[in-house]
Motif scaffolding. Sequence first.
Motif, PDB file in Angstrom:
ATOM      1  N   LEU A  33       0.847  -1.214   0.174  1.00  0.00           N
ATOM      2  CA  LEU A  33       0.070  -0.339   0.308  1.00  0.00           C
ATOM      3  C   LEU A  33       1.287   0.468  -0.121  1.00  0.00           C
ATOM      4  CD1 LEU A  33      -2.749  -1.194   2.548  1.00  0.00           C
ATOM      5  CD2 LEU A  33      -2.610  -1.028   0.166  1.00  0.00           C
ATOM      6  N   TYR A  44      -3.890   5.080   3.420  1.00  0.00           N
ATOM      7  CA  TYR A  44      -3.219   3.800   2.930  1.00  0.00           C
ATOM      8  C   TYR A  44      -4.207   3.499   0.997  1.00  0.00           C
ATOM      9  CZ  TYR A  44      -0.026   3.580   6.045  1.00  0.00           C
ATOM     10  OH  TYR A  44       1.257   4.197   6.916  1.00  0.00           O
ATOM     11  N   TYR A  46      -4.201   1.432  -2.479  1.00  0.00           N
ATOM     12  CA  TYR A  46      -3.689   0.574  -3.610  1.00  0.00           C
ATOM     13  C   TYR A  46      -4.971   0.694  -5.020  1.00  0.00           C
ATOM     14  CZ  TYR A  46      -3.318  -3.793  -6.501  1.00  0.00           C
ATOM     15  OH  TYR A  46      -2.479  -4.588  -7.098  1.00  0.00           O
ATOM     16  N   VAL A  51      -7.708   1.957   0.720  1.00  0.00           N
ATOM     17  CA  VAL A  51      -7.870   0.200   1.570  1.00  0.00           C
ATOM     18  C   VAL A  51      -7.870   0.990   3.104  1.00  0.00           C
ATOM     19  CG1 VAL A  51      -6.794  -1.869   2.297  1.00  0.00           C
ATOM     20  CG2 VAL A  51      -6.603  -0.500  -0.496  1.00  0.00           C
ATOM     21  N   ILE A 113      -6.350  -5.965   0.477  1.00  0.00           N
ATOM     22  CA  ILE A 113      -5.727  -5.875  -0.738  1.00  0.00           C
ATOM     23  C   ILE A 113      -6.250  -6.419  -1.762  1.00  0.00           C
ATOM     24  CG2 ILE A 113      -3.700  -5.907  -2.024  1.00  0.00           C
ATOM     25  CD1 ILE A 113      -2.112  -5.297   0.494  1.00  0.00           C
TER      26      ILE A 113
END
Length: 195
Positions: A33, A44, A46, A51, A113
Amino acid sequence: MEPASENKGIWKYGSQWEEELLLLKSILDKTELKETTKWGGPVYVYEKKNVLGLGGFKEYFAIWFFNGVFLKDEKKKLLNAQEDKTKSLRQWRFTSKDQVNEKEVLEYIAEAIENEKQGKIIKPSKKEAIISELLENEMSKNPALKEAFEKFSPYKQYEFLEYIESAKQEKTKLSRIEKVVPMILANVGLNDKYR
């Protein structure tokens, strides 16, 4: 970039959890991330998708997973902070560094993720379809009305149906239909004039 000293945006109580939040950050640095700052705190991402975020609050510090609803949460760590409002956000709260188990945190993050990679998101809740028998009747008598209605986006169709069907009494529904029929025929959405 503003000077780091000013970037105390880890919400209002970040300073009382400084070490704890640094610990979480050090764990997050081990993931794929990327850290950004949004809403005054670290978020953070992705591939530009949010996320999770970190923050310090009065009674606890927390990681929140933007699409936490999809996490299996086998360890029963996650809370929905606002049951009625929050569809997908879930918080994992800590009150001390000892509660932060890096392995568990990384497992949850890896899963979060993976969910992003699979594109799991809650679509804005598909509003329940509303059927308006009265409008259906009108449309069956008047094909031009049906055709005009079908040209509207589903959202605008929904607004008309909701407007008609939210009336309690039949006679109010009928008067509302009288009002919307000319609008539909003129291809004017119910709330267009407010947009």
